[in-house]
Design a protein around this motif. Structure first.
Motif, PDB file in Angstrom:
ATOM      1  N   MET A  81     -35.439 -28.654 -14.833  1.00 57.71           N
ATOM      2  CA  MET A  81     -35.645 -28.459 -16.265  1.00 57.71           C
ATOM      3  C   MET A  81     -34.978 -27.183 -16.764  1.00 57.71           C
ATOM      4  O   MET A  81     -34.454 -27.126 -17.875  1.00 57.71           O
ATOM      5  CB  MET A  81     -37.137 -28.439 -16.569  1.00 57.71           C
ATOM      6  CG  MET A  81     -37.838 -29.754 -16.267  1.00 57.71           C
ATOM      7  SD  MET A  81     -39.626 -29.704 -16.526  1.00 57.71           S
ATOM      8  CE  MET A  81     -39.709 -30.247 -18.228  1.00 57.71           C
ATOM      9  N   VAL A  82     -34.976 -26.129 -15.944  1.00 52.17           N
ATOM     10  CA  VAL A  82     -34.298 -24.885 -16.312  1.00 52.17           C
ATOM     11  C   VAL A  82     -32.791 -25.118 -16.388  1.00 52.17           C
ATOM     12  O   VAL A  82     -32.117 -24.630 -17.297  1.00 52.17           O
ATOM     13  CB  VAL A  82     -34.634 -23.763 -15.307  1.00 52.17           C
ATOM     14  CG1 VAL A  82     -33.721 -22.564 -15.514  1.00 52.17           C
ATOM     15  CG2 VAL A  82     -36.092 -23.337 -15.458  1.00 52.17           C
ATOM     16  N   ASP A  83     -32.258 -25.873 -15.430  1.00 50.58           N
ATOM     17  CA  ASP A  83     -30.818 -26.149 -15.390  1.00 50.58           C
ATOM     18  C   ASP A  83     -30.376 -27.094 -16.501  1.00 50.58           C
ATOM     19  O   ASP A  83     -29.181 -27.179 -16.806  1.00 50.58           O
ATOM     20  CB  ASP A  83     -30.432 -26.769 -14.041  1.00 50.58           C
ATOM     21  CG  ASP A  83     -30.516 -25.752 -12.905  1.00 50.58           C
ATOM     22  OD1 ASP A  83     -30.599 -24.552 -13.198  1.00 50.58           O
ATOM     23  OD2 ASP A  83     -30.512 -26.174 -11.740  1.00 50.58           O
ATOM     24  N   GLU A  84     -31.319 -27.817 -17.108  1.00 55.27           N
ATOM     25  CA  GLU A  84     -30.955 -28.834 -18.095  1.00 55.27           C
ATOM     26  C   GLU A  84     -30.213 -28.245 -19.287  1.00 55.27           C
ATOM     27  O   GLU A  84     -29.270 -28.849 -19.801  1.00 55.27           O
ATOM     28  CB  GLU A  84     -32.211 -29.566 -18.575  1.00 55.27           C
ATOM     29  CG  GLU A  84     -31.891 -30.719 -19.524  1.00 55.27           C
ATOM     30  CD  GLU A  84     -33.127 -31.475 -19.956  1.00 55.27           C
ATOM     31  OE1 GLU A  84     -33.032 -32.698 -20.205  1.00 55.27           O
ATOM     32  OE2 GLU A  84     -34.205 -30.854 -20.065  1.00 55.27           O
ATOM     33  N   LEU A  85     -30.602 -27.061 -19.745  1.00 55.46           N
ATOM     34  CA  LEU A  85     -29.930 -26.455 -20.890  1.00 55.46           C
ATOM     35  C   LEU A  85     -28.475 -26.172 -20.568  1.00 55.46           C
ATOM     36  O   LEU A  85     -27.581 -26.479 -21.365  1.00 55.46           O
ATOM     37  CB  LEU A  85     -30.641 -25.161 -21.294  1.00 55.46           C
ATOM     38  CG  LEU A  85     -29.986 -24.398 -22.450  1.00 55.46           C
ATOM     39  CD1 LEU A  85     -30.012 -25.219 -23.731  1.00 55.46           C
ATOM     40  CD2 LEU A  85     -30.666 -23.043 -22.653  1.00 55.46           C
ATOM     41  N   VAL A  86     -28.227 -25.593 -19.410  1.00 57.94           N
ATOM     42  CA  VAL A  86     -26.847 -25.287 -19.003  1.00 57.94           C
ATOM     43  C   VAL A  86     -26.020 -26.567 -18.922  1.00 57.94           C
ATOM     44  O   VAL A  86     -24.890 -26.622 -19.419  1.00 57.94           O
ATOM     45  CB  VAL A  86     -26.833 -24.554 -17.642  1.00 57.94           C
ATOM     46  CG1 VAL A  86     -25.405 -24.426 -17.114  1.00 57.94           C
ATOM     47  CG2 VAL A  86     -27.466 -23.183 -17.786  1.00 57.94           C
ATOM     48  N   LYS A  87     -26.583 -27.589 -18.320  1.00 57.99           N
ATOM     49  CA  LYS A  87     -25.857 -28.851 -18.181  1.00 57.99           C
ATOM     50  C   LYS A  87     -25.571 -29.482 -19.540  1.00 57.99           C
ATOM     51  O   LYS A  87     -24.486 -30.047 -19.753  1.00 57.99           O
ATOM     52  CB  LYS A  87     -26.654 -29.827 -17.308  1.00 57.99           C
ATOM     53  CG  LYS A  87     -26.737 -29.398 -15.843  1.00 57.99           C
ATOM     54  CD  LYS A  87     -27.555 -30.374 -15.016  1.00 57.99           C
ATOM     55  CE  LYS A  87     -27.621 -29.943 -13.561  1.00 57.99           C
ATOM     56  NZ  LYS A  87     -28.459 -30.867 -12.740  1.00 57.99           N
ATOM     57  N   ALA A  88     -26.526 -29.380 -20.468  1.00 54.06           N
ATOM     58  CA  ALA A  88     -26.330 -29.942 -21.807  1.00 54.06           C
ATOM     59  C   ALA A  88     -25.209 -29.205 -22.540  1.00 54.06           C
ATOM     60  O   ALA A  88     -24.366 -29.828 -23.198  1.00 54.06           O
ATOM     61  CB  ALA A  88     -27.627 -29.869 -22.607  1.00 54.06           C
ATOM     62  N   LEU A  89     -25.187 -27.887 -22.428  1.00 52.88           N
ATOM     63  CA  LEU A  89     -24.143 -27.093 -23.081  1.00 52.88           C
ATOM     64  C   LEU A  89     -22.779 -27.365 -22.466  1.00 52.88           C
ATOM     65  O   LEU A  89     -21.767 -27.491 -23.172  1.00 52.88           O
ATOM     66  CB  LEU A  89     -24.485 -25.603 -22.989  1.00 52.88           C
ATOM     67  CG  LEU A  89     -25.717 -25.157 -23.783  1.00 52.88           C
ATOM     68  CD1 LEU A  89     -26.121 -23.738 -23.390  1.00 52.88           C
ATOM     69  CD2 LEU A  89     -25.448 -25.241 -25.282  1.00 52.88           C
ATOM     70  N   GLU A  90     -22.732 -27.467 -21.144  1.00 52.56           N
ATOM     71  CA  GLU A  90     -21.462 -27.759 -20.468  1.00 52.56           C
ATOM     72  C   GLU A  90     -20.971 -29.156 -20.819  1.00 52.56           C
ATOM     73  O   GLU A  90     -19.762 -29.390 -20.940  1.00 52.56           O
ATOM     74  CB  GLU A  90     -21.623 -27.604 -18.957  1.00 52.56           C
ATOM     75  CG  GLU A  90     -21.790 -26.145 -18.527  1.00 52.56           C
ATOM     76  CD  GLU A  90     -21.963 -25.988 -17.025  1.00 52.56           C
ATOM     77  OE1 GLU A  90     -22.249 -27.009 -16.340  1.00 52.56           O
ATOM     78  OE2 GLU A  90     -21.815 -24.867 -16.525  1.00 52.56           O
ATOM     79  N   ALA A  91     -21.893 -30.097 -21.002  1.00 55.52           N
ATOM     80  CA  ALA A  91     -21.513 -31.466 -21.394  1.00 55.52           C
ATOM     81  C   ALA A  91     -20.894 -31.470 -22.791  1.00 55.52           C
ATOM     82  O   ALA A  91     -19.956 -32.232 -23.066  1.00 55.52           O
ATOM     83  CB  ALA A  91     -22.729 -32.379 -21.341  1.00 55.52           C
TER      84      ALA A  91
END
Length: 249
Positions: free
Chosen positions: A141-151
Motif C-alpha cells: 500500500m505504501v508503494d502504491e503511490l509511487v507506482k501510480a505516479l510512475e504509471a
C-alpha cells in the motif's frame, strides 16, 4: 443438516463480532492518539476507551506498533480507493499527476495525528514490529503511490509528451513526493513554526506543475488549473475506522 448450518452461522457470527470489535478498537485507538499524542498513548488508554480489557487488545494486535500500523492501513486503504477513482477521470497526464499529489496532501492534512502515525510507521523501523501479514500489506500500500505516479509518467511517454527514461522518471517521482511532504510538514499545526501560506492548495498545484514542466511535460490543456480543481471535488474525506470494515484485516 440443521446442525451443520447452525455451526456455520455461529462461526460467521464470531467472525463478524471479531471484525466489529477490531473496528471499535481502532476507532478508540485513533481517538486516544488524538487526545494523548501519536507516540504517547498507551494500550491501557485504548482499552479504557474501547471498553475492553488490555488482553482483548492483544487478541487483535501483537503490539502498540501493530495497532498503529493497522490505523495506517485504514488510511492507505482510502488512498487506494481514490487512486482507482482518479484513473476513471478524463485528465491529461500532468493533470492526473498534480491531482494525485495534491489529494495526497489533502489526505494527510485532514487528520494530522493520523498523518504523524503514517509517517512514523512508513519511514521508521516501527513497521517491522507489526504482524507479518500486516507488514506485507503495508509495503504494497505504501508503494502504491509511487507506482501510480510512475504509471502516469509512463503514459505520458507513450503519448509522446515526455522523454524521460525509467531512472529519470523515478527521480522525478521522488522529488514530487519530497516537495509534497515538505509542504505538509512546514504547514502542519504540529510544526514549531508553521508556514500557513504552504497550506494553500493552489500554491502546491503550481509547485508540482512547475516541477513537471521543468522536465518537458506540458500542461496539455489551457484550463488545467480549473480541471484539476474540478477533479479534486471527486475526492471524499476519509471516514472514521469503524466504517471501513475489513480494511485493516
Amino acid at each position: 443438516m440443521d446442525g451443520i448450518q447452525t455451526l456455520r452461522d455461529n462461526k460467521m457470527n464470531k467472525s463478524e463480532l471479531f471484525k466489529a470489535r477490531e473496528q471499535r478498537i481502532l476507532s478508540a485507538a485513533l481517538t486516544t492518539a488524538r487526545s494523548k499524542g501519536a507516540l504517547d498513548f498507551r494500550m491501557a488508554d485504548v482499552a479504557r476507551a474501547a471498553e475492553c480489557s488490555v488482553g482483548t487488545l492483544y487478541g487483535h494486535f501483537l503490539s502498540k506498533e501493530d495497532m498503529m500500523a493497522a490505523l495506517v492501513q485504514v488510511s492507505l486503504h482510502h488512498r487506494h480507493q481514490w487512486i482507482a477513482r482518479l484513473n476513471e477521470l478524463d485528465l491529461t497526464p500532468m493533470e492526473r499527476f498534480v491531482v494525485l499529489m495534491v489529494s495526497e496532501r489533502i489526505r494527510l492534512s485532514q487528520d494530522e495525528v493520523l498523518a504523524q502515525l503514517e509517517l512514523l510507521v512508513s519511514h521508521t523501523e516501527l513497521w517491522r514490529r507489526a504482524a507479518d501479514q500486516r507488514q506485507l500489506a503495508l509495503k504494497g500500500m505504501v508503494d502504491e503511490l509511487v507506482k501510480a505516479l510512475e504509471a502516469i509518467l509512463q503514459d505520458a511517454r507513450q503519448q509522446g509528451l515526455l522523454a524521460l527514461n525509467d531512472g529519470e522518471s523515478a527521480a522525478l517521482v521522488a522529488r514530487a513526493r519530497a516537495l509534497m511532504l515538505g509542504f505538509q510538514l512546514q504547514s502542519s499545526r504540529q510544526t514549531l513554526a508553521p508556514t500557513p501560506e504552504l497550506a494553500e492548495i493552489p500554491v502546491l498545484m503550481e509547485a508540482i506543475a512547475g516541477l513537471l514542466t521543468s522536465v518537458g511535460l506540458s500542461e496539455g490543456h489551457p484550463d488545467w488549473r480549473n480541471r484539476c480543481v474540478r477533479a479534486l471535488e471527486h475526492w471524499q474525506p476519509q471516514p472514521e475506522p469503524e466504517t471501513l470494515e475489513g480494511s485493516a484485516a
